[in-house]
Each structure stands twice: as structure tokens, then as C-alpha cells.
Design an enzyme around this catalytic site. Sequence first.
Site, mmCIF file in Angstrom:
data_model
loop_
_atom_site.group_PDB
_atom_site.id
_atom_site.type_symbol
_atom_site.label_atom_id
_atom_site.label_comp_id
_atom_site.label_asym_id
_atom_site.label_seq_id
_atom_site.Cartn_x
_atom_site.Cartn_y
_atom_site.Cartn_z
ATOM 1 C CG HIS A 94 -66.484 47.507 63.488
ATOM 2 N ND1 HIS A 94 -67.716 46.948 63.772
ATOM 3 C CD2 HIS A 94 -66.728 48.790 63.158
ATOM 4 C CE1 HIS A 94 -68.658 47.858 63.599
ATOM 5 N NE2 HIS A 94 -68.089 48.984 63.235
ATOM 6 N NE ARG A 135 -67.731 48.790 77.017
ATOM 7 C CZ ARG A 135 -68.781 47.969 77.009
ATOM 8 N NH1 ARG A 135 -69.773 48.165 77.858
ATOM 9 N NH2 ARG A 135 -68.838 46.954 76.191
ATOM 10 C CB CYS A 139 -73.401 38.546 81.330
ATOM 11 S SG CYS A 139 -73.756 40.200 81.963
#
Length: 555
Positions: A183, A444, A481
Site C-alpha cells: 500500500h 510478487r 505497461c
Amino acid sequence: MELHGIGIGQGVAIGPVVRMSDPLPEPPEARSGLTPEQEGERARVALAAVAADLTARGARAGGSAQDVLEAQAMMAEDPTLVDDVTVRLADGKTAERATFEAFAAFRDLLVEMGGYMAERAADLDDVSQRVVAELGGLPAPGVPDPDHPFILVARDLAPADTALLDLDKVLGLITSDGGPTSHTAILAREKSIVAIVGVTDAAGLSDGDTVILDAANSLVNSDPDAGALTAAEARIAERAARADAPIGPGALADGTAVPLLANLGNADGAARAVELGAEGVGLFRTEFLFLGSSSAPTVMQQQEQYTRMLREFAGKKVVVRALDAGADKPLAFLNDADEENPALGLRGLRALRANEDLLREQLTALANADATTDAEVWVMAPMVATVEETEYFVSLAHELGLKTAGVMVEVPSLALLADRVLAHADFASIGTNDLTQYTLAADRMLGSVAGFQDPWHPAVLKLVGEVGAAGAALGKPVGICGEAAADPLLAVVLVGLGATSLSMSASALADVRASLSRFTLEQARLLAQAALAADGAASARTAVTDAAANLTVPA
């Protein structure tokens, strides 16, 4: 002394340290002097107060932060958790202890689930701390508020803290925990806050210490001398000047066009992306329409949202990703089956093929929105692994009225067969986050292997080069991207490997635009070869940095 972590963005910040207070201690196991009913009333009042506070914070923050905080408020009022607290109170525990144990049990369950759910365990810890603080009449855990600008040092930040940071005071963030997808990292990218996460030695920093945060080099200088301070101040001024410079299209020094596009998670960020110079959208994530719902949105509901976003980019390219559910984004109506390793399971296009009606509805809604706006709509499928999957998606998209259909390259098999894939697809877009994850076999979302999640690794770059070469040979566009495109120097390497466009968080556009303008296409290719010749991510970054310093910047 230099401390190392993972830099977020390219900024530099100087300021005094202010440490976030440590978490509240675990409530003691002493038996309560009140009845279970009395303790139950204390718990109910505290849970309701925390839920109301989180909801109010969300309303003030707005946007995606509001969604996160409202989800936390729902945690505080979750019937299952409340029932667990009640059971523990019946054993004579205090409301503080019963709340702590109930939330801890639920937290452990989320951690066992892994992926996205494990990431939410920290949110649950924050709610638990707030309830215990409310019960004890203590200040809620949160960001300190001194009367001067500061560098915030914390173990990590909860959504309730990050959503309402005073950006006029918080010059930068240092956390000992967290990785590039935490976050804190996400907030830093969105708000252009200088941040370094995963600084394991951050506990050694003391209140009042003057530090330099160098996100570009992932370093914290905890004892800077006058020369280091002067150099850092010059870099801050230089970056500010770049941000204020006139905005033009992305291009290399020799005039080679490299369109710079924005990654968007919903339509709310479209106007800001245009303001920062986005030449279109390279990744429009559609999950926001589906997550948190018990059923799929209708064609009309989807069409309204797509139309709203497309209108902001009239005359510009907008690449829309079909629903990427599964793994860290499970959906009850799509793929709610328990999977031992969901990152390798029924996700992305695999899940959509198993529910083709949902895919057809999404593509239909997108085609309808395309027909009523002036944007140039492209659509791509996520998590494609084979040539056959490519043929399936491209054919279906064309059948439903979308002219330009491609695939995301996130799985190494697709990169290795890029020439055959691009014989069918209209374009390819490389998602470097997942491509790195699958190439290096490193989750990840797992902090313990965050060091492997580095797109500078030559193995990842070699796969990018395979796709770039296939695109050049077949005359097909190849975009990037993933967040790798937001690294200004790595962006040049990616162009040297054959990328024809770059898409990133809108806040990174100015830095990348300035970096591209320093190098010709020939120089970008030389830097790419320097990276490929290295043995690892760190040595690739060093080799390119050194090579770039020795290149003559075109006049």
C-alpha cells in the site's frame, strides 16, 4: 551511513526523521472483573466507533482510498469476527484480549490463503489496533503530526494512515517492511511521494536525524555532510524544473517518437493523466467494475464506465485490458474454487474462457462504448500463454466489433513464441510485473522474495527483446505497461529492446519524458546491450548507469 531498500519513483527528499509510534502491546491474558455481557457492550461500542471513524476517513479521502477504508470498516463489523469475540468473552476474557485474539485468528487465516488476501492481513492488524486503543482510551495508532515538514519512518503504513497523509508536511517515507506492491508503494507512486520501502535497518534512525532519501538509487543517507546536502538540493531543484517544463510528446533525442501513456485503474484518474501529458492509455484495468460484487455488472453498466473514460481521450489510443481475475483478485461469480497456487491457476484469459458469456459481455460493452466516442480503442487479454489462446481472443474481439486486439506478454512462453503470437495479434503489451514474477519464480506479493522482483534482470530483458524483435520484423506495436516503464533509465533500455510505447503511473511521465530526450535510438540500443550482457539485476543497472554517463548527450 547509507541504508538500502527499494526506491519508489525517482525523487529526492531531505528532512528530519519523525518515527511512527510502535504498535500497541499485546493485551494481557488477565481475567476480566466485569461480566461477559458488560465486556460485550464495551466491545460493541468500540467496534462501532472504529467502523464509524474509518468510514469518515474514507469519505474525506475519496477515490480508491475510500473503497479501502470502507472495506476496513466492514472488517470491524464483520458478524463472524463479532461472534468470535463474543465466544471468547464467555471464557472471562477482557474485551481487549478477546478482540485481539479474534482478529489474530482471522489474520492467520488470511496469511495462509496467500496472495491478495495475505496482503489484507496488515489491514486487519490495523483495525485490531484501533479497537484495542479505543477500548483503552488511547490515541489510535497513526501518523504523528509535528508542526514542521518531516520524513516519516515506520514499520509500514496502514490504508487509514496513507489515505490522509498531509502531503504539505510529509516530505518522504521510509518503511522497514513492504515491497514494490505494498500500500505504501502504491500511495507513493500515485501521490508522487519520495519513498524507500523495505529498509531493514530503518530501526536505527532516530527522531530529529536529518536524512536524504534518494529513491532513484534506493538509498537513505542517514548522516549527510554539507556536500551531499548541496547535491541533493540541486537534484530536487532540477526535478522540479522538469516537472514545470512545457509538456510535449515522448521522443528520443533524434526525434524517434515514443508515445508515453498512462496506466489507469478507473475513470477517475483520466483527467489528471491528461493534465500530466499522457498521450493516451496503455493499460486500463477493468477489475474495479467487478471486484467486491456478488454478480457481474451488466453490459450497460460497463458501457457507461468505459464511455466516461474514453471521452477524456478523444483522438488518442486507449488500451483496455479484459478482466484479469484470479490469483490475487478472486471473484465469487468467476473463479472462487480454492487453488493451492492461484498465481498458476485459473486466472486471466483462462478464467474468462471458462465463463465465455462474461467475456462476450465485456467485449460487447467495450465495442458499444467505442462506437459512441472518438478514442482509438484497443483491447488485450491478460495471462495468455499460448498461440492458440491468442487466436481465440483476437478472433472473438474482432467478431464482436473491436478492430484492434492483442495480448499481454506476462508468461515467458508467450515471449519465446512472440513471432508466432504476433502473426495473429494486432499488438503485444508486456506486463513486466508478472513477466518478472514468472521468469524468476518469485511471488510478487511475497515480501521474503521481493529482491527477485526486479525487471532489470537480464533474463527478463532478454524476453522483452524477443518480443521487440518480433514486433519490428512483423510491423506490430510492442508496448510496455508494467511499472518498469516508470523507471526513467530502464525506460530507455526498453525502447532499445524494441518497445514502441511506454505506459506508467501518470506521476512518472515527466521523469521518463526527460530521460528519453537525452538519448538517440542508437544509444538506447547500446544501453540495452549493456544490460543484456550483465549477470544480474544489480549489475545490469550499474552497467547501464555507467554506460549512460559516458555517452555524449546530443546537442
